[in-house]
Design an enzyme around this catalytic site. Structure first.
Site, PDB file in Angstrom:
ATOM      1  N   LYS A  53      39.058  35.847  45.613  1.00 38.55           N
ATOM      2  CA  LYS A  53      38.808  37.193  45.003  1.00 38.55           C
ATOM      3  C   LYS A  53      37.496  37.555  46.496  1.00 38.55           C
ATOM      4  CE  LYS A  53      39.810  35.976  41.127  1.00 38.55           C
ATOM      5  NZ  LYS A  53      39.198  35.317  40.191  1.00 38.55           N
ATOM      6  N   GLN A  97      35.046  33.187  36.069  1.00 36.94           N
ATOM      7  CA  GLN A  97      36.149  32.748  36.102  1.00 36.94           C
ATOM      8  C   GLN A  97      35.946  31.528  35.032  1.00 36.94           C
ATOM      9  OE1 GLN A  97      38.635  33.122  39.333  1.00 36.94           O
ATOM     10  NE2 GLN A  97      39.062  31.263  38.189  1.00 36.94           N
ATOM     11  N   ASP A 120      39.320  42.244  34.348  1.00 35.12           N
ATOM     12  CA  ASP A 120      40.403  41.182  33.849  1.00 35.12           C
ATOM     13  C   ASP A 120      40.684  41.713  32.703  1.00 35.12           C
ATOM     14  OD1 ASP A 120      40.669  38.835  35.501  1.00 35.12           O
ATOM     15  OD2 ASP A 120      38.791  37.623  34.836  1.00 35.12           O
TER      16      ASP A 120
END
Ligand code: NAP
Length: 285
Positions: A53, A97, A120
């Site tokens: 990322k 995460q 997300d």
């Protein structure tokens, strides 16, 4: 023999698009999108994802901010960091995460991220927006799948679409995106009866199960588009999807490989969401 859908190529073109728009945003508005990535503990797979990322942020011209916290970080400490990032104008997107260590309540963490920074698209507000089809943030993996299907030129409207898996991050939003494009969608899961028969009727088959070689050739219609979201680590360390690739590629019209299919798309769509977040937060259309 199926045509291979090249996720690396399609993701490169999405990132190129994001990069061009980012350059414009920087030069015309002085805004550089920023993504904060939080990782708690030292899970090796999570570390690989976080590094990818950060690399993608550099590729498209974003700022990235990494917060690597020890495994024993408390819920309160994590919440305090999220609150700080929620209020930091340089941070347009916040990503924590997953999975988190067992002592941390994942749902509470997802809910604590401000909806407009939830790149997300896991926050219930954004999930609701996806449900009604009025959304700014794309659920990253399903949105990546849509880009892959579109790259084949396949018309989705009116097609039988079968999604195997009903998780909140893949199966359910995947079904919604296909439905919004007027696919006739069936969602299968571990309690589904006649799963093989249902799959064999699919023009577009998306597998998100998490079991190696789950989708065999007899479950696939001749000429179907087959998208393999699964990422399974075999005993020999090799990565493979949910689809018996060698057998299914003889029947499908298009198929994604693993690796190199859906995987690279998820990160590209995360970049797209972060760009959207930066524009929204700065009132730029
Ligand atoms: P998950 O939360 O474990 O969900 C798996 C789904 O598969 C569940 O809905 C489950 O049904 C269903 N399932 C399990 N066994 C089944 C069976 N025998 N028959 C029919 N359905 C069955 O997993 P996930 O997070 O959605 O991820 C799915 C896969 O995609 C994993 O391999 C994951 O690593 C991969 N993934 C890849 C990416 C990427 O970027 N490429 C991103 C996310 C996930 P029930 O609900 O009934 O239990």
């Amino acid at each position: 023999m199926a045509n291979l859908i090249n996720g690396k190529e399609v993701s490169a073109s999405v990132k190129q698009r994001v990069r061009e728009q980012t350059e414009k945003l920087i030069s015309e508005n002085g805004v550089t999108p920023g993504l904060a990535v939080i990782i708690v503990g030292d899970d090796p797979a999570s570390r690989v994802y976080v590094n990818s990322k950060k690399k993608a942020c550099a590729e498209v011209g974003f700022n990235s901010f990494e917060y690597a916290l020890p495994a024993e970080t408390t819920q309160e400490e994590l919440m305090t960091l999220i609150e700080k990032l929620n209020n930091d104008p340089k941070v347009n997107g916040i990503l924590c995460q997953l999975p988190l260590p067992k002592h941390i309540d994942e749902n509470a963490v997802i809910n604590a991220i401000r909806a407009e920074k939830d790149v997300d698209a896991f926050h219930p507000f954004n999930v609701g927006k996806i449900m009604i089809g009025d959304f700014a943030f794309l659920p990253c993996t399903p949105a990546g799948v849509m880009e892959l299907i579109d790259s084949t030129g396949t018309e989705i409207s009116g097609k039988n679409c079968v999604v195997i898996g009903r998780s909140n991050i893949v199966g359910k939003p995947m079904a919604m995106l296909l439905l919004h494009r007027s696919g006739t969608v069936t969602i299968c899961h571990s309690k589904t009866q006649n799963l093989a028969e249902i799959c064999a009727n699919a023009d577009i088959l998306v597998a998100a199960v998490g079991r190696a070689n789950f989708v065999t050739a007899d479950m696939v219609k001749e000429g179907a588009v087959v998208i393999d979201v699964g990422m399974n680590r075999l005993e020999n360390g090799k990565l493979c999807g949910d689809v018996d690739f060698e057998a299914v590629e003889k029947k499908a019209s298009y198929i994604t490989p693993v690796p190199g299919g859906v995987g690279p798309m998820t990160i590209a769509m995360l970049m797209q969401n972060t760009l959207t977040a930066a524009k929204m937060q700065n009132n730029i259309g």
